[in-house]
Design a protein around this motif. Sequence first.
Motif, PDB file in Angstrom:
ATOM      1  N   UNK A   1       8.408   8.716  44.509  1.00 57.68           N
ATOM      2  CA  UNK A   1       7.913   8.341  45.813  1.00 57.68           C
ATOM      3  C   UNK A   1       8.020   9.534  46.747  1.00 57.68           C
ATOM      4  N   UNK A   2       6.952   9.827  47.452  1.00 59.63           N
ATOM      5  CA  UNK A   2       6.950  10.942  48.390  1.00 59.63           C
ATOM      6  C   UNK A   2       7.771  10.579  49.630  1.00 59.63           C
ATOM      7  N   UNK A   3       8.204  11.610  50.315  1.00 58.66           N
ATOM      8  CA  UNK A   3       8.960  11.367  51.540  1.00 58.66           C
ATOM      9  C   UNK A   3       8.068  10.699  52.569  1.00 58.66           C
ATOM     10  N   UNK A   4       8.635   9.799  53.335  1.00 62.47           N
ATOM     11  CA  UNK A   4       7.868   9.066  54.343  1.00 62.47           C
ATOM     12  C   UNK A   4       7.291  10.006  55.399  1.00 62.47           C
ATOM     13  N   UNK A   5       8.034  11.051  55.716  1.00 58.63           N
ATOM     14  CA  UNK A   5       7.564  11.980  56.746  1.00 58.63           C
ATOM     15  C   UNK A   5       6.305  12.710  56.299  1.00 58.63           C
ATOM     16  N   UNK A   6       6.204  13.042  55.002  1.00 58.29           N
ATOM     17  CA  UNK A   6       5.013  13.723  54.500  1.00 58.29           C
ATOM     18  C   UNK A   6       3.797  12.806  54.522  1.00 58.29           C
ATOM     19  N   UNK A   7       4.014  11.551  54.194  1.00 54.87           N
ATOM     20  CA  UNK A   7       2.917  10.591  54.218  1.00 54.87           C
ATOM     21  C   UNK A   7       2.429  10.379  55.647  1.00 54.87           C
ATOM     22  N   UNK A   8       3.366  10.278  56.594  1.00 56.34           N
ATOM     23  CA  UNK A   8       2.991  10.092  57.993  1.00 56.34           C
ATOM     24  C   UNK A   8       2.272  11.320  58.538  1.00 56.34           C
ATOM     25  N   UNK A   9       2.698  12.497  58.115  1.00 53.30           N
ATOM     26  CA  UNK A   9       2.040  13.729  58.543  1.00 53.30           C
ATOM     27  C   UNK A   9       0.591  13.761  58.069  1.00 53.30           C
ATOM     28  N   UNK A  10       0.382  13.298  56.845  1.00 56.27           N
ATOM     29  CA  UNK A  10      -0.974  13.258  56.285  1.00 56.27           C
ATOM     30  C   UNK A  10      -1.848  12.260  57.041  1.00 56.27           C
ATOM     31  N   UNK A  11      -1.278  11.127  57.425  1.00 59.32           N
ATOM     32  CA  UNK A  11      -2.031  10.142  58.205  1.00 59.32           C
ATOM     33  C   UNK A  11      -2.399  10.702  59.573  1.00 59.32           C
ATOM     34  N   UNK A  12      -1.482  11.453  60.164  1.00 61.36           N
ATOM     35  CA  UNK A  12      -1.746  12.077  61.461  1.00 61.36           C
ATOM     36  C   UNK A  12      -2.892  13.080  61.344  1.00 61.36           C
ATOM     37  N   UNK A  13      -2.919  13.848  60.256  1.00 57.71           N
ATOM     38  CA  UNK A  13      -4.004  14.801  60.027  1.00 57.71           C
ATOM     39  C   UNK A  13      -5.336  14.088  59.868  1.00 57.71           C
ATOM     40  N   UNK A  14      -5.328  12.951  59.188  1.00 56.17           N
ATOM     41  CA  UNK A  14      -6.569  12.195  59.007  1.00 56.17           C
ATOM     42  C   UNK A  14      -7.116  11.700  60.335  1.00 56.17           C
ATOM     43  N   UNK A  15      -6.228  11.231  61.214  1.00 51.08           N
ATOM     44  CA  UNK A  15      -6.672  10.773  62.531  1.00 51.08           C
ATOM     45  C   UNK A  15      -7.239  11.925  63.350  1.00 51.08           C
ATOM     46  N   UNK A  16      -6.565  13.072  63.315  1.00 54.51           N
ATOM     47  CA  UNK A  16      -7.056  14.238  64.047  1.00 54.51           C
ATOM     48  C   UNK A  16      -8.406  14.698  63.515  1.00 54.51           C
ATOM     49  N   UNK A  17      -8.564  14.656  62.197  1.00 51.69           N
ATOM     50  CA  UNK A  17      -9.827  15.086  61.602  1.00 51.69           C
ATOM     51  C   UNK A  17     -10.961  14.176  62.040  1.00 51.69           C
ATOM     52  N   UNK A  18     -10.720  12.877  62.106  1.00 54.43           N
ATOM     53  CA  UNK A  18     -11.746  11.948  62.559  1.00 54.43           C
ATOM     54  C   UNK A  18     -12.076  12.155  64.031  1.00 54.43           C
ATOM     55  N   UNK A  19     -11.072  12.492  64.814  1.00 55.95           N
ATOM     56  CA  UNK A  19     -11.266  12.671  66.249  1.00 55.95           C
ATOM     57  C   UNK A  19     -12.145  13.891  66.554  1.00 55.95           C
ATOM     58  N   UNK A  20     -11.914  14.992  65.848  1.00 55.88           N
ATOM     59  CA  UNK A  20     -12.616  16.241  66.138  1.00 55.88           C
ATOM     60  C   UNK A  20     -13.766  16.532  65.175  1.00 55.88           C
ATOM     61  N   UNK A  21     -14.121  15.585  64.330  1.00 56.99           N
ATOM     62  CA  UNK A  21     -15.146  15.815  63.315  1.00 56.99           C
ATOM     63  C   UNK A  21     -16.500  16.175  63.937  1.00 56.99           C
ATOM     64  N   UNK A  22     -16.930  15.413  64.916  1.00 59.91           N
ATOM     65  CA  UNK A  22     -18.243  15.656  65.526  1.00 59.91           C
ATOM     66  C   UNK A  22     -18.288  16.985  66.272  1.00 59.91           C
ATOM     67  N   UNK A  23     -17.207  17.348  66.921  1.00 65.07           N
ATOM     68  CA  UNK A  23     -17.153  18.606  67.659  1.00 65.07           C
ATOM     69  C   UNK A  23     -17.271  19.779  66.699  1.00 65.07           C
ATOM     70  N   UNK A  24     -16.531  19.727  65.610  1.00 66.76           N
ATOM     71  CA  UNK A  24     -16.581  20.813  64.628  1.00 66.76           C
ATOM     72  C   UNK A  24     -17.959  20.904  63.972  1.00 66.76           C
ATOM     73  N   UNK A  25     -18.531  19.769  63.623  1.00 67.67           N
ATOM     74  CA  UNK A  25     -19.824  19.775  62.945  1.00 67.67           C
ATOM     75  C   UNK A  25     -20.928  20.318  63.843  1.00 67.67           C
ATOM     76  N   UNK A  26     -20.927  19.921  65.108  1.00 72.26           N
ATOM     77  CA  UNK A  26     -21.970  20.402  66.022  1.00 72.26           C
ATOM     78  C   UNK A  26     -21.837  21.902  66.277  1.00 72.26           C
ATOM     79  N   UNK A  27     -20.619  22.390  66.432  1.00 68.77           N
ATOM     80  CA  UNK A  27     -20.449  23.823  66.679  1.00 68.77           C
ATOM     81  C   UNK A  27     -20.789  24.642  65.431  1.00 68.77           C
ATOM     82  N   UNK A  28     -20.567  24.099  64.245  1.00 64.88           N
ATOM     83  CA  UNK A  28     -20.950  24.818  63.022  1.00 64.88           C
ATOM     84  C   UNK A  28     -22.463  24.868  62.869  1.00 64.88           C
ATOM     85  N   UNK A  29     -23.150  23.802  63.291  1.00 63.77           N
ATOM     86  CA  UNK A  29     -24.620  23.832  63.258  1.00 63.77           C
ATOM     87  C   UNK A  29     -25.158  24.890  64.217  1.00 63.77           C
TER      88      UNK A  29
END
Length: 100
Positions: free
Chosen positions: A1-29
């Motif tokens: 079983x992975x450490x709970x802190x690592x799993x929570x960190x990964x969930x936090x990254x997923x939320x951040x990625x969803x939040x800034x996805x459109x901004x990153x995609x538009x600037x790359x275009x």
Amino acid sequence: MAKKSLIQREKKRQKLEQKYHLIRRSSKKELRKVTSLSDKLEIQRKLQLPPRNSATTRLHRRCFLTGRSRANYRDFGLSGHILREMVHACLLPGATRSSW
């Protein structure tokens, strides 16, 4: 079983990625369309403004059951160890076990 802190960190990254996805995609275009060097540098500076953890390359697949980050199978979402146990217990239809 992975450490709970690592799993929570990964969930936090997923939320951040969803939040800034459109901004990153538009600037790359924009970056692909622009030809002048000064404009490209300005757009690259815009790309560096969001947090690093909002980049898609920083995400890792984790095992659905244990949270293990290595040896994951995309088809099942499980690590190799758990996958092998489930196949031997006949919990995955269509998967055949091998022994030699």
